[in-house]
Design a protein around this motif. Sequence first.
Motif, PDB file in Angstrom:
ATOM      1  N   SER A  18       0.831  -1.200   0.000  1.00 30.50           N
ATOM      2  CA  SER A  18       0.000   0.000   0.000  1.00 30.50           C
ATOM      3  C   SER A  18       0.866   1.252   0.000  1.00 30.50           C
ATOM      4  O   SER A  18       1.921   1.295   0.623  1.00 30.50           O
ATOM      5  CB  SER A  18      -0.905  -0.001   1.247  1.00 30.50           C
ATOM      6  N   ALA A  19       0.417   2.297  -0.678  1.00 34.33           N
ATOM      7  CA  ALA A  19       1.194   3.543  -0.778  1.00 34.33           C
ATOM      8  C   ALA A  19       0.844   4.539   0.318  1.00 34.33           C
ATOM      9  O   ALA A  19       1.409   5.613   0.381  1.00 34.33           O
ATOM     10  CB  ALA A  19       0.958   4.190  -2.139  1.00 34.33           C
ATOM     11  N   SER A  20      -0.078   4.195   1.202  1.00 38.02           N
ATOM     12  CA  SER A  20      -0.504   5.130   2.241  1.00 38.02           C
ATOM     13  C   SER A  20       0.254   4.884   3.529  1.00 38.02           C
ATOM     14  O   SER A  20       0.573   3.747   3.875  1.00 38.02           O
ATOM     15  CB  SER A  20      -2.011   4.974   2.491  1.00 38.02           C
ATOM     16  N   ASP A  21       0.548   5.988   4.273  1.00 36.64           N
ATOM     17  CA  ASP A  21       1.137   5.813   5.586  1.00 36.64           C
ATOM     18  C   ASP A  21       0.181   6.311   6.665  1.00 36.64           C
ATOM     19  O   ASP A  21       0.593   6.683   7.765  1.00 36.64           O
ATOM     20  CB  ASP A  21       2.508   6.499   5.694  1.00 36.64           C
ATOM     21  N   ASP A  22      -1.105   6.311   6.349  1.00 31.95           N
ATOM     22  CA  ASP A  22      -2.142   6.600   7.338  1.00 31.95           C
ATOM     23  C   ASP A  22      -2.618   5.266   7.894  1.00 31.95           C
ATOM     24  O   ASP A  22      -3.158   4.436   7.150  1.00 31.95           O
ATOM     25  CB  ASP A  22      -3.308   7.342   6.677  1.00 31.95           C
ATOM     26  N   PRO A  23      -2.441   5.011   9.209  1.00 29.17           N
ATOM     27  CA  PRO A  23      -2.809   3.713   9.766  1.00 29.17           C
ATOM     28  C   PRO A  23      -4.298   3.412   9.675  1.00 29.17           C
ATOM     29  O   PRO A  23      -4.708   2.276   9.876  1.00 29.17           O
ATOM     30  CB  PRO A  23      -2.351   3.818  11.223  1.00 29.17           C
ATOM     31  N   ARG A  24      -5.114   4.426   9.355  1.00 32.77           N
ATOM     32  CA  ARG A  24      -6.557   4.188   9.287  1.00 32.77           C
ATOM     33  C   ARG A  24      -7.042   3.874   7.871  1.00 32.77           C
ATOM     34  O   ARG A  24      -8.194   3.507   7.673  1.00 32.77           O
ATOM     35  CB  ARG A  24      -7.290   5.427   9.830  1.00 32.77           C
ATOM     36  N   ALA A  25      -6.145   4.021   6.883  1.00 31.93           N
ATOM     37  CA  ALA A  25      -6.565   3.859   5.490  1.00 31.93           C
ATOM     38  C   ALA A  25      -7.028   2.440   5.197  1.00 31.93           C
ATOM     39  O   ALA A  25      -8.097   2.221   4.616  1.00 31.93           O
ATOM     40  CB  ALA A  25      -5.425   4.254   4.553  1.00 31.93           C
ATOM     41  N   ALA A  26      -6.216   1.430   5.586  1.00 27.82           N
ATOM     42  CA  ALA A  26      -6.580   0.038   5.301  1.00 27.82           C
ATOM     43  C   ALA A  26      -7.862  -0.352   6.028  1.00 27.82           C
ATOM     44  O   ALA A  26      -8.684  -1.110   5.496  1.00 27.82           O
ATOM     45  CB  ALA A  26      -5.437  -0.895   5.711  1.00 27.82           C
ATOM     46  N   GLN A  27      -8.060   0.175   7.233  1.00 24.97           N
ATOM     47  CA  GLN A  27      -9.283  -0.151   7.978  1.00 24.97           C
ATOM     48  C   GLN A  27     -10.510   0.406   7.282  1.00 24.97           C
ATOM     49  O   GLN A  27     -11.585  -0.201   7.324  1.00 24.97           O
ATOM     50  CB  GLN A  27      -9.175   0.420   9.394  1.00 24.97           C
ATOM     51  N   GLU A  28     -10.350   1.553   6.641  1.00 20.17           N
ATOM     52  CA  GLU A  28     -11.480   2.141   5.915  1.00 20.17           C
ATOM     53  C   GLU A  28     -11.773   1.368   4.634  1.00 20.17           C
ATOM     54  O   GLU A  28     -12.927   1.245   4.227  1.00 20.17           O
ATOM     55  CB  GLU A  28     -11.171   3.606   5.603  1.00 20.17           C
ATOM     56  N   LEU A  29     -10.706   0.824   4.001  1.00 17.27           N
ATOM     57  CA  LEU A  29     -10.898   0.049   2.776  1.00 17.27           C
ATOM     58  C   LEU A  29     -11.486  -1.330   3.061  1.00 17.27           C
ATOM     59  O   LEU A  29     -12.215  -1.888   2.241  1.00 17.27           O
ATOM     60  CB  LEU A  29      -9.561  -0.093   2.037  1.00 17.27           C
ATOM     61  N   TYR A  30     -11.137  -1.902   4.233  1.00 18.69           N
ATOM     62  CA  TYR A  30     -11.607  -3.247   4.587  1.00 18.69           C
ATOM     63  C   TYR A  30     -12.230  -3.219   5.990  1.00 18.69           C
ATOM     64  O   TYR A  30     -11.706  -3.810   6.933  1.00 18.69           O
ATOM     65  CB  TYR A  30     -10.444  -4.244   4.535  1.00 18.69           C
ATOM     66  N   PRO A  31     -13.352  -2.525   6.139  1.00 21.02           N
ATOM     67  CA  PRO A  31     -13.960  -2.360   7.471  1.00 21.02           C
ATOM     68  C   PRO A  31     -14.471  -3.663   8.071  1.00 21.02           C
ATOM     69  O   PRO A  31     -14.613  -3.762   9.300  1.00 21.02           O
ATOM     70  CB  PRO A  31     -15.101  -1.372   7.204  1.00 21.02           C
TER      71      PRO A  31
END
Length: 451
Positions: free
Chosen positions: A50-63
Amino acid sequence: MLPTVDARIYPRGGLDVLSRAEVARLRDASAGGMHDLLRRCALAVLTSGSASDDPRAAQELYPDFDIEVLQQDRGVRIDLHRAPAMAFVDGEIIRGVAELLFAVVRDLAYTAIELGENRDLATTDGITDAVFGLLRNARVLHPAEPNLVVCWGGHSIGRDEYLYTKQVGYELGLRGLDICTGCGPGAMKGPMKGATIAHAKQRRRTMRYIGITEPGIIAAESPNPIVNHLVIMPDIEKRLEAFVRMGHGIIVFPGGVGTAEEILYLLGILLREENEGLPFPLILTGPTASAPYFEQIDQFLRLTLGEAATSRYEIIVGDPPKVAKRMAQWVRKVKEYRVAHKDSFYFNWAMHVPLEFQQPFVPTHEAMAALDLHHGRKSHEIAADLRRAFSGIVAGNVKEEGMRRIEERGPFEIHGDRDMMEALDALLRAFVQQRRMKIAGEYRPCYRVVT
């Protein structure tokens, strides 16, 4: 909605030789207070790349993602619910991803239980023993010839800097040296990628690409796919101690606040009288275009820690073969020293790491404001507080808890002498201008310096 997969996995190595009582404790821990942490870290592994370094990004994509650790007579079973499909090929989990997932379960659950049982975590020797136990449990301590080079640097670096890290890794690999990094992208991936080619050309069959991280970091920086030994330490301080205990030398590439924190941590230790004669190479390097970056780092270290600090590191710009040759020479000196002093090759017991560098620092607004960044103190004491300042900024940048504190109460305030604060502010502003704070998006500082 992104595609997902349900899967059932049976771990191998370490997790398949547990007693029923151990498996039950592991299951209970993973289902209890640490379940959310286990879920977030597992999701980071499953979304590697993943290219994001926001720890909440993956949780938002796969709630709806979830993970269960279940008891089996032969060990444990891991059930994944609505897991990212990118971690699978034709319905089967990618083998390397599975190994990293097992490491997450092992380190977050099993070793967390072990640390909670009669562990002395209030003394220097007790914490070092705990670090040793965690690394031994992860099976990364091997009584082999010294050859492990730790590479530090930023996850958000330019293309030229990334290619340079690959070139250095290639030269290290040609000389039979293995790589240990923080396991993420950028300068943590490049040296491993370069070394893989060199190791293949030298027909080496057993290579170590060790990634050492901690829960707050891995959730923001997924492991790169080259890592074949992942270790998740409980906190940043034990992670840093693991680097210096395992490594036989350290190379630092351009980076941001996390890299500055690592440099200050190591110099703070090496500047202590107890470690004065201890050979431990520290080389700062990057492409020719990065020379101004290292000049600014060098000036900052001279101002804050004094001229004595410069004797403990070497700056080499634009010359990967020279970096590798120097490191190989130093590793031989490290071996000679450890043979003479009867110290182990796989764990540096001789290095003295004081308690102030071992105790976890919780970056609250009060703790950040209380840091003593004034001249007149011993250099290693200033290094310890500067390290904490950078640690707090890392937390405010990418760690979920730190980001929440900034959102609720505004930026951290950092106090100190005017010249030190001006140098610190200039260094941090340069990191922002060079986009070393974030991979994408506008950066809003989580700190404010006060003179």
